[in-house]
Design an enzyme around this catalytic site. Structure first.
Site, PDB file in Angstrom:
ATOM      1  N   HIS B  52      49.710  49.726 -41.461  1.00  0.00           N
ATOM      2  CA  HIS B  52      49.811  49.370 -39.901  1.00  0.00           C
ATOM      3  C   HIS B  52      48.415  49.316 -39.195  1.00  0.00           C
ATOM      4  O   HIS B  52      47.736  50.250 -39.694  1.00  0.00           O
ATOM      5  CB  HIS B  52      50.850  50.265 -39.098  1.00  0.00           C
ATOM      6  CG  HIS B  52      52.191  50.617 -39.854  1.00  0.00           C
ATOM      7  ND1 HIS B  52      53.223  49.444 -39.677  1.00  0.00           N
ATOM      8  CD2 HIS B  52      52.586  51.510 -40.596  1.00  0.00           C
ATOM      9  CE1 HIS B  52      54.111  50.218 -40.233  1.00  0.00           C
ATOM     10  NE2 HIS B  52      53.995  51.371 -40.816  1.00  0.00           N
ATOM     11  N   CYS B 399      61.899  37.571 -65.566  1.00  0.00           N
ATOM     12  CA  CYS B 399      61.738  37.232 -64.202  1.00  0.00           C
ATOM     13  C   CYS B 399      60.489  37.422 -63.466  1.00  0.00           C
ATOM     14  O   CYS B 399      60.021  36.850 -62.752  1.00  0.00           O
ATOM     15  CB  CYS B 399      62.708  38.319 -63.505  1.00  0.00           C
ATOM     16  SG  CYS B 399      64.405  38.216 -64.060  1.00  0.00           S
TER      17      CYS B 399
END
Lengths: 420, 483
Positions: B52, B399
């Site tokens: 943040h 994947c």
């Protein structure tokens, strides 16, 4: 430096579809043909399907999966098809450059034709959004089948299976025979997902309960699965909170559907059908993008390997064939009421090949209807049809109208509830 | 004679490993004890993975102060750790006019050049999938995303490389005074330390109370998440925050460095350490997220999970020396923004220990070298790697395109993986869209070979989480059929 290879045909995936396509393209004069398989052996999922039931349509006899695969492996050995094992394709470009790796290095194939035959993958817990803890002991049925049949491991002792697809039913029997206790097969729909014969031979014969209109709503156990909560669902598939039951188990198998494996097709920019999950194909299983073919479960999930072999064999015959014009197709096929999938979705000539239709529900005294611009031009009677068994129609049996356009395919009939 | 460590760290989460990273720069004998078989097993493994920016710090709190300190430390740390946190920027979305006040607060608080409050039209221009019916957005260019696993592991590996001893599978059960030393009691053994740092995350207050220190017990608030398929990645570019509530930052939609989208978390009290997901919890997350991105493709979910926030009533970090055992430092209430603040916490702990008389003499450090990630390599680089070692040419997870070389390395790295989840956190096997349907076929055999263990010792995470029961013939011999 990566190895550059010029190829007339590159087939991606060495399961039943890829083997048949490679074989038939070679037999029809294509060369060089490369068959790329990521596993150590050819045969794909057939190798772990050690139960019988394969080949009745194609060979006229009942074979196990490995036996069925063996037929093609032996025939391939007699050809100059170059088989690359342990080779994973990572990228295909729209102009048919196929990039793969194996322990020898990086390979770059420049192919005139690419056959997509990557098969399918299994739906997971995450996609179903089953809440609860995330312990060990949750397997997709196909993975469990590999671990049991190929590796010789037992995943657990007390098993609940969610979904009544064929792999789930087959695994219910397999695990029972290996000494585990299958406590229930739970199916959210009000009808069976797999073949009726598998219900009889895998559940009924072993007294394994099938709970229709039920689903797993919670998974308990912090380290290993300790049990699941099962609830009834209403006709819209919504959970009915009352009457939930706890089933103690150490393993949950998921047999909740297959998804055509088209990561590579997407990278190449091949248009995909939202209903099948595979590329749009014409009756020769050619994709919308020139030079690409898709056969087997990568195009749409088939229920019989025999059908996969049939369509894949046809692909080989069409590769490099001058009769394959690239004019826009005459008809675009779309599923309408009562139908969940149609393949092929494009019709060019409508003379050879098959139309495969998957119904949405089980019906009796049904009518398969084909309409152009809302006007029905063909209706065919089907005494019985199940979502688990594709309806197969010879294209030459259909009177295709002369005007071009979108053809809606629907099935109407009496709904069958229960196992049928 | 027992070895006396200068510093003993309890807990191998992000905070414990950040503290280990910090102290490993100095000439000290350091031990880290972790109760699980791997680092990054508790709070650290299940969070949103966002650094943040300073717009989002909380003034006049310790967590706010350490948040700001940490942001200063990150650039240098990332160099040493060989780690990169993509700077995606963030949009905080005001749905209604009343929420504008908060956007202004963020702008003032951050005082970041390039940050601005923008209207719906401009917002849609930079974030096309955003709900067009919003009132305004605060655009923050400095927000970054990071993989919590990668950060936690990089900190641990750096520390191990620079001399920190790690003992896993060792739960600390209490402390005893030994004059000017502290005896740390573990389930398996005991250890001696001059200073002990309690970085036990969820369990930090439990441990503090064991040493008779006055601190409220943690209250746990659970947050549930969806992880979306990497195919959805083009859908969003920025971290998307709602205007926060009193309780939490709210339900976010965020890209991840691996290319997935993370959606969540909600905020719900739980009695125990309950990390299950629930029908209603996920529904709440869905509804929250749809306010930001109405057409969020949740049908592309690959997995769901939940994490816990260990909170104190004051909703702040509390870092304090024990009153009964001088030299024992407790880190309690390390909740959001714990990941962002982790480096600041480490520096602050360093100062606390220095004040308490520990000498911090800098030593030469070896920076961590990152092991190649096959997926991120070009084909020329791949060719070179395969020529060096053919294991690079064997794809184990399709994947996420993980090779056998990477799996083997993870099983033998400075802080080796010993479980399937450990492998997942390091190299992303089982983390892709098929969730282990493919690599799950091969991993047990590879683990048995590399770890020289029996199939019954292949665990998903904890010792009880066996992946397979055993060889069929052995199991049948041992157990009569159960029904």
């Amino acid at each position: 430096m990566p190895r550059h290879v010029e190829a007339q045909v590159v087939v991606i995936g060495g399961g039943p579809a890829g083997m048949a396509a490679a074989l038939s393209s070679f037999e029809n004069g294509a060369e060089p043909v490369f068959l790329l398989e990521r596993g150590k052996y050819l045969g794909g999922i057939l190798n772990q399907c050690i139960h019988p039931g394969f080949g009745l349509h194609y060979f006229g006899e009942e074979l196990t999966g490995p036996e069925y695969a063996e037929q093609f492996i032996e025939r391939l050995k007699k050809t100059r098809v170059e088989v690359f094992l342990d080779t994973t394709v990572l990228e295909i470009t729209k102009d048919r450059v196929v990039r793969a790796v194996n322990p020898a290095g990086v390979w770059e194939f420049r192919a005139e034709n690419v056959v997509l035959s990557m098969g399918c993958r299994e739906r997971t817990r995450g996609m179903l959004r089953i809440p609860g803890h995330r312990p060990a002991g949750i397997f997709t049925a196909g993975l469990a089948q590999y671990l049991v049949n190929i590796e010789g491991y037992l995943p657990g002792k007390e098993i609940v299976i969610l979904g009544s697809g064929d792999i789930g039913l087959i695994m219910a029997r397999r695990l029972t025979l290996e000494g585990a206790c299958v406590k229930a097969v739970v199916e959210i729909k009000d009808s069976l997902s797999g073949l009726l014969r598998n219900y009889v031979q895998c559940l009924l014969d072993f007294d394994i309960p099938l709970l229709l209109s039920h689903t797993v709503t919670n998974i308990l156990g912090k380290d290993r699965v300790e049990g699941v909560v099962v609830n009834k669902v209403n006709t819209h598939g919504q959970i009915i909170p009352e009457g939930e039951q706890f089933i103690g188990c150490d393993t949950l198998l998921l047999s909740v559907g297959l998804i055509p494996e088209n990561d590579l097709s997407k990278k190449a920019g091949i248009p995909l059908c939202p209903f099948t999950g595979g590329p749009f194909v014409d009756e020769y299983f050619a994709c919308d993008l020139e030079g690409f073919f898709a056969c087997g479960n990568v195009a749409a999930v088939f229920d019989l390997v025999d059908y996969v072999t049939m369509v894949s064999t046809m692909v080989g015959g069409k590769i490099g064939s001058p009769s394959l014009d690239r004019k826009p197709p005459r008809h675009m096929l779309v599923p309408a009421s009562g139908v969940s999938q149609v393949i092929p979705q494009r019709i060019r000539e409508g003379k050879e090949g098959f139309l495969f239709i998957r119904s949405q529900h089980a019906f009796r005294d049904a009518v398969l209807s084909l309409s152009l611009e809302g006007r029905e031009f063909q209706a065919m009677r089907i005494p019985l049809c199940y979502p688990s068994e594709m309806v197969k129609v010879n294209l030459q049996d259909i009177q295709w109208p002369s005007e071009k356009g979108e053809v809606q395919i629907s099935i109407r009939g009496k709904r069958i509830h229960g196992v049928g | 004679m027992k070895k006396v460590f200068d510093v003993v760290i309890v807990g191998g989460g992000i905070v414990g490993c950040a503290v280990a990273w910090y102290f490993s720069h100095f000439d000290l004998e350091i031990l880290l004890l972790e109760k699980e078989s791997d680092v990054c097993c508790g709070v650290s493994k299940a969070n949103t993975g966002i650094i943040h920016s300073r717009s989002y710090w909380t003034p006049s709190t310790l967590k706010g102060e350490l948040h700001l300190r940490s942001l200063v430390l990150f650039p240098q740390a990332e160099k040493e750790l060989n780690l990169h946190s993509p700077q995606t920027g963030a949009l905080t979305v005001a749905l209604i006019r009343e929420e504008m006040t908060f956007l202004k607060v963020l702008k003032e608080r951050g005082n970041i050049s390039g940050a601005e409050i923008i209207g719906p039209k401009e917002s849609i221009e930079i974030e096309p999938s955003l709900n067009p019916r919003i009132f305004a957005c605060y655009y923050d260019p400095e927000t970054r995303i990071i993989s919590p696993f990668a950060l936690n592991l990089a900190l641990a590996e750096f520390a191990a490389l620079n001399g920190v001893h790690f003992i896993l599978d060792e739960e600390v059960t209490g402390f005893e005074s030994m004059g000017n030393r502290i005896r740390i009691l573990g389930r398996n053994d005991w250890y001696l330390g001059k200073r002990v740092i309690n970085c036990a995350g969820l369990y930090a207050t439990k441990l503090a109370r064991l040493s008779n220190d006055a601190v409220s017990a943690h209250r746990f608030f659970r947050g549930q998440y969806f992880v979306l398929d990497r195919e959805c990645a083009p859908l969003i570019r920025h971290v998307l925050y709602p205007v926060p509530t009193e309780e939490s930052k709210g339900i976010l939609v965020s890209p991840t460095p691996e290319g997935n989208i993370l959606v969540g978390p909600n905020f719900e009290p739980v009695d125990e350490e309950d990390t299950a997901t629930t029908f209603w919890g996920l529904k709440e997350v869905e509804e929250g997220a749809r306010k930001l991105i109405p057409f969020l493709p949740l049908e592309q979910t690959i997995t769901t999970f939940s994490g816990l926030r260990p909170t104190l009533p004051e909703r702040d970090f509390r870092i304090f020396f024990s009153s009964s055992l001088p030299g024992l430092l407790h880190l309690c209430g390390i909740e959001s923004p714990g990941l962002t603040a982790s480096l600041g916490i480490a520096e602050y702990v360093g100062e606390k220990l220095k004040d308490s008389g520990i000498t911090l003499r800098e030593k030469r450090i070896s920076p961590r070298t990152a092991f190649p990630v096959f997926r991120n390599c070009g084909f020329e680089e791949r060719e070179r790697l395969i020529a060096e070692n053919p294991d690079w040419g064997k794809i184990i997870c399709r994947c996420e395109e993980v090779t056998l070389a990477e799996v083997k390395h993870a099983l033998s790295s400075p802080i080796p993986a010993s479980t399937l989840d450990g492998l997942k956190r390091r190299v992303r096997v089982m983390a892709g869209r098929c969730q282990g349907g493919f690599c799950g076929m091969y991993l047990p055999t590879i683990m048995m070979q590399e770890l020289d263990c029996d199939v019954k010792e292949v665990f998903k995470s904890t010792r009880g989480s066996f992946y397979l029961l055993g060889k069929i013939e052995d199991v049948v011999k041992e157990n009569a059929p159960t029904c």
